[in-house]
Design a protein around this motif. Structure first.
Motif, PDB file in Angstrom:
ATOM      1  N   ASN A 402       0.761  -1.247   0.129  1.00 18.47           N
ATOM      2  CA  ASN A 402      -0.044  -0.009  -0.053  1.00 18.47           C
ATOM      3  C   ASN A 402       0.932   1.445  -0.174  1.00 18.47           C
ATOM      4  OD1 ASN A 402      -2.297  -1.334  -0.184  1.00 18.47           O
ATOM      5  ND2 ASN A 402      -2.593  -1.504   2.182  1.00 18.47           N
ATOM      6  N   LEU A 403       2.014   1.279   0.587  1.00 17.96           N
ATOM      7  CA  LEU A 403       2.749   2.354   0.804  1.00 17.96           C
ATOM      8  C   LEU A 403       3.542   2.735  -0.523  1.00 17.96           C
ATOM      9  CD1 LEU A 403       4.496   1.789   4.219  1.00 17.96           C
ATOM     10  CD2 LEU A 403       2.921   3.663   3.578  1.00 17.96           C
ATOM     11  N   GLU A 404       3.845   1.449  -1.209  1.00 23.57           N
ATOM     12  CA  GLU A 404       4.533   1.637  -2.688  1.00 23.57           C
ATOM     13  C   GLU A 404       3.393   2.273  -3.480  1.00 23.57           C
ATOM     14  OE1 GLU A 404       7.346   1.257  -3.882  1.00 23.57           O
ATOM     15  OE2 GLU A 404       8.224   0.604  -1.862  1.00 23.57           O
ATOM     16  N   GLU A 405       2.101   1.817  -3.398  1.00 26.02           N
ATOM     17  CA  GLU A 405       1.016   2.556  -4.228  1.00 26.02           C
ATOM     18  C   GLU A 405       0.949   3.925  -4.053  1.00 26.02           C
ATOM     19  OE1 GLU A 405      -2.453   0.136  -3.993  1.00 26.02           O
ATOM     20  OE2 GLU A 405      -1.856  -1.622  -4.904  1.00 26.02           O
ATOM     21  N   SER A 406       0.994   4.267  -2.590  1.00 25.56           N
ATOM     22  CA  SER A 406       0.707   5.526  -2.164  1.00 25.56           C
ATOM     23  C   SER A 406       1.798   6.263  -2.748  1.00 25.56           C
ATOM     24  CB  SER A 406       0.501   5.488  -0.733  1.00 25.56           C
ATOM     25  OG  SER A 406      -0.512   5.202  -0.345  1.00 25.56           O
ATOM     26  N   ARG A 407       3.220   5.855  -2.768  1.00 28.27           N
ATOM     27  CA  ARG A 407       4.374   6.483  -3.188  1.00 28.27           C
ATOM     28  C   ARG A 407       4.147   6.779  -4.675  1.00 28.27           C
ATOM     29  NH1 ARG A 407       8.567   4.997  -6.085  1.00 28.27           N
ATOM     30  NH2 ARG A 407       7.719   2.821  -6.003  1.00 28.27           N
ATOM     31  N   MET A 408       3.788   5.845  -5.765  1.00 33.11           N
ATOM     32  CA  MET A 408       3.401   6.031  -6.969  1.00 33.11           C
ATOM     33  C   MET A 408       2.478   7.052  -7.166  1.00 33.11           C
ATOM     34  SD  MET A 408       4.056   2.056  -8.526  1.00 33.11           S
ATOM     35  CE  MET A 408       2.824   1.558  -7.685  1.00 33.11           C
ATOM     36  N   GLU A 409       1.035   7.007  -6.290  1.00 33.52           N
ATOM     37  CA  GLU A 409       0.322   7.939  -6.482  1.00 33.52           C
ATOM     38  C   GLU A 409       0.717   9.242  -6.220  1.00 33.52           C
ATOM     39  OE1 GLU A 409      -3.223   6.826  -4.544  1.00 33.52           O
ATOM     40  OE2 GLU A 409      -3.549   5.015  -5.750  1.00 33.52           O
ATOM     41  N   LEU A 410       1.428   9.304  -4.939  1.00 34.20           N
ATOM     42  CA  LEU A 410       2.032  10.867  -4.619  1.00 34.20           C
ATOM     43  C   LEU A 410       3.202  11.347  -5.761  1.00 34.20           C
ATOM     44  CD1 LEU A 410       2.644  10.162  -0.884  1.00 34.20           C
ATOM     45  CD2 LEU A 410       0.775  11.592  -1.918  1.00 34.20           C
ATOM     46  N   GLN A 411       4.087  10.295  -6.405  1.00 37.69           N
ATOM     47  CA  GLN A 411       4.756  10.667  -7.255  1.00 37.69           C
ATOM     48  C   GLN A 411       4.269  11.376  -8.642  1.00 37.69           C
ATOM     49  OE1 GLN A 411       7.684   7.560  -7.504  1.00 37.69           O
ATOM     50  NE2 GLN A 411       8.839   8.178  -5.947  1.00 37.69           N
ATOM     51  N   LYS A 412       3.171  10.563  -8.738  1.00 40.64           N
ATOM     52  CA  LYS A 412       2.305  10.885 -10.141  1.00 40.64           C
ATOM     53  C   LYS A 412       1.681  12.117  -9.963  1.00 40.64           C
ATOM     54  CE  LYS A 412      -1.002   9.103 -13.450  1.00 40.64           C
ATOM     55  NZ  LYS A 412      -2.061   7.740 -13.494  1.00 40.64           N
ATOM     56  N   ASP A 413       0.943  12.414  -8.754  1.00 43.41           N
ATOM     57  CA  ASP A 413       0.170  13.468  -8.436  1.00 43.41           C
ATOM     58  C   ASP A 413       1.261  14.732  -8.456  1.00 43.41           C
ATOM     59  OD1 ASP A 413      -2.095  14.978  -8.300  1.00 43.41           O
ATOM     60  OD2 ASP A 413      -2.492  14.485  -6.199  1.00 43.41           O
ATOM     61  N   ILE A 414       2.516  14.462  -7.648  1.00 43.80           N
ATOM     62  CA  ILE A 414       3.614  15.717  -7.647  1.00 43.80           C
ATOM     63  C   ILE A 414       3.757  15.896  -8.887  1.00 43.80           C
ATOM     64  CG2 ILE A 414       5.690  16.239  -7.042  1.00 43.80           C
ATOM     65  CD1 ILE A 414       5.179  14.572  -4.282  1.00 43.80           C
ATOM     66  N   SER A 415       3.998  14.919 -10.011  1.00 40.07           N
ATOM     67  CA  SER A 415       4.399  15.252 -11.474  1.00 40.07           C
ATOM     68  C   SER A 415       3.345  16.022 -12.069  1.00 40.07           C
ATOM     69  CB  SER A 415       4.662  13.912 -12.084  1.00 40.07           C
ATOM     70  OG  SER A 415       4.920  14.249 -13.487  1.00 40.07           O
ATOM     71  N   CYS A 416       1.828  15.794 -12.057  1.00 40.22           N
ATOM     72  CA  CYS A 416       0.725  16.415 -12.427  1.00 40.22           C
ATOM     73  C   CYS A 416       0.875  17.903 -12.012  1.00 40.22           C
ATOM     74  CB  CYS A 416      -0.364  15.869 -11.997  1.00 40.22           C
ATOM     75  SG  CYS A 416      -0.577  14.272 -12.977  1.00 40.22           S
ATOM     76  N   LYS A 417       0.951  17.987 -10.504  1.00 38.30           N
ATOM     77  CA  LYS A 417       1.125  19.482  -9.999  1.00 38.30           C
ATOM     78  C   LYS A 417       2.056  20.231 -10.480  1.00 38.30           C
ATOM     79  CE  LYS A 417      -2.407  18.910  -7.517  1.00 38.30           C
ATOM     80  NZ  LYS A 417      -2.980  17.529  -7.813  1.00 38.30           N
ATOM     81  N   SER A 418       3.397  19.439 -10.742  1.00 36.02           N
ATOM     82  CA  SER A 418       4.583  20.319 -11.493  1.00 36.02           C
ATOM     83  C   SER A 418       4.255  20.665 -12.831  1.00 36.02           C
ATOM     84  CB  SER A 418       5.859  19.549 -11.577  1.00 36.02           C
ATOM     85  OG  SER A 418       6.104  19.029  -9.905  1.00 36.02           O
TER      86      SER A 418
END
Length: 444
Positions: A402-418
């Motif tokens: 779950n943490l890995e999925e959250s990490r990927m989602e966070l990284q993806k969302d951070i990329s979107c925000k960037s």
């Protein structure tokens, strides 16, 4: 025997000869017939007058000459009186004509000055309207840049990643800005057409006034030239037909009304030009204010959106740091659990081996003595511990996943925000820095 022969007496009038008019002889009267002796008749017709005829003839001439003298004296007297009286009347009439010509010159000068004043005013109005038209055209041209930037902003924001592709306040304000610019462009085009039409009307009115002024200028010069004539002027001539009434000659009332109507029309066009110029000024001021206010609103929405994206990105990055830390801790926990499970295998083998060996005891020796009970309790306790460790290991692995999925989602969302921040801040807001200034939007 005496023969009677009728001989008519000749009649001659010297006045008729002087006037080259032939007078017919009067009819022969009976008493005009004279008797001529036969001896004369025998010789031929006699041409001599009798003494009575001679006397009557010169008496008649005297009477007639006297009458002619009296008539001549009367005519001369009347001529002198007529000459004296007519000379005064002629001089008085001439003076009156000169005075009226002077008044007419003053009147023509007045209307000529009024025409010239309105001609100059119309010319100034046309120049001012032309300047206003130039400002409108420049203002219309200046709206092309904001329109292109606003539409490009919308197109750029349409390329935002899925989670950030929202219909936010920035998009709403950009759509308002695009609609506002379109309305302003349509208004500017209509106003430019109105200004061009008013310039044409001013030009037509100016041409009418110029023709009227030209006619009055020519009339003024002619009347001034005529007013300068005197009885001693060498350049005067006889023009018998000039005193006759001409066709289509206006009277002073229609003459004045014609110029007044022209001036009234010019005044109306001047007032229309003034109102139109005021309208142009007011419209340019209002449209510029509307564009500047909408620009500020859009820029504020962009700034707020960028701030929200930056805050969201920061929170995501903080959470990502925490997740990464938890992933590391969880990985360590899994390693620890795996090690703990591995360490429980030896005691479990020992206790199970002991129990197995004790299960091989013969007959009555196979009793549940304290050692047996202790070993059974130890085996149960180790198995319970292993089950708990294995369960925690499984939970830890699920948590790590779950943490890995959250990490990927966070990284993806951070990329979107960037990427959204790049679109909003670097592309859109950077382009909006090139929007035209207030003076350009006002047509300067």
């Amino acid at each position: 025997m005496i023969s009677q022969i009728t001989v008519p007496r000749p009649h001659f009038d010297s006045r008729a000869v002087a006037h080259r008019v032939l007078r017919t002889d009067p009819p022969v009267q009976p008493n005009d017939l004279q008797l001529v002796p036969d001896s004369a008749a025998g010789v031929g017709r006699s041409t001599k007058y009798s003494p009575a005829e001679w006397f009557s003839n010169y008496q008649t001439i005297l009477v007639r000459a006297g009458a002619d003298n009296l008539e001549a004296e009367s005519i001369q007297q009347l001529s002198r009186t007529l000459n004296r009286d007519s000379e005064g009347v002629t001089l008085q009439t001439q003076a009156e004509g000169t005075r009226l010509l002077g008044e007419r010159l003053q009147e023509i000068h007045h209307w000529r000055s009024e025409l010239l004043r309105h001609i100059e005013q119309l010319q100034a109005d046309m120049e001012a309207l032309q300047a206003a038209r130039t400002r409108l055209e420049r203002a219309l041209e200046a709206t092309d840049t904001p329109y292109a930037i606003a539409t490009d902003n919308l197109n750029c924001r349409a390329k935002r990643p899925g989670p950030d592709l929202v219909q936010d306040s920035v998009e709403e304000e950009l759509l308002k800005e695009v609609g506002l610019i379109r309305n302003i462009q349509a208004l500017l085009k209509r106003t430019i057409a109105q200004v061009a039409s008013q310039i044409r009307r001013n030009m037509d009115a100016k041409q009418v006034l110029e023709m009227d002024w030209s006619d009055k200028q020519e009339a003024y010069n002619l009347d001034e030239r005529g007013g300068g004539h005197s009885n001693r002027s060498p350049d005067t001539q006889l023009h018998p037909s000039s005193a006759a009434n001409h066709e289509q000659v206006c009277n002073p009332t229609t003459w004045t009304k014609f110029t007044q109507d022209n001036l009234l029309q010019a005044a109306q066009e001047e007032e229309a030009s003034r109102r139109l110029r005021a309208l142009v000024e007011e419209m340019l001021r209002e449209t510029t204010e509307d564009l500047i206010n909408q620009r500020s609103t859009v820029d504020g929405a962009f700034s707020q959106r960028c701030q929200e994206l930056l805050e969201a990105k920061t929170e995501l990055q903080i959470k990502l740091t925490q997740v990464l830390q938890q992933i590391g801790e969880q990985e360590k926990n899994i390693v620890g659990l795996q090690k703990a499970i591995h360490l429980k295998e030896a005691p479990l083998r020992v206790v199970q081996s002991r129990l197995h060996l004790r299960s091989l005891r013969p007959n009555m020796e196979l009793c549940r003595d304290p050692a047996q009970l202790s070993l059974e309790a130890e085996a149960a306790q180790i198995e319970t511990t292993l089950n708990s460790l294995k369960q925690k290991l499984n939970e830890a692995r699920i948590s790590l996943s779950n943490l890995e999925e959250s990490r990927m989602e966070l990284q993806k969302d951070i990329s979107c925000k960037s990427q959204s921040l790049f679109i909003e801040g670097e592309k859109c807001m950077t382009q909006r820095r090139h929007l035209p200034s207030t003076s350009r939007l006002s047509g300067y």
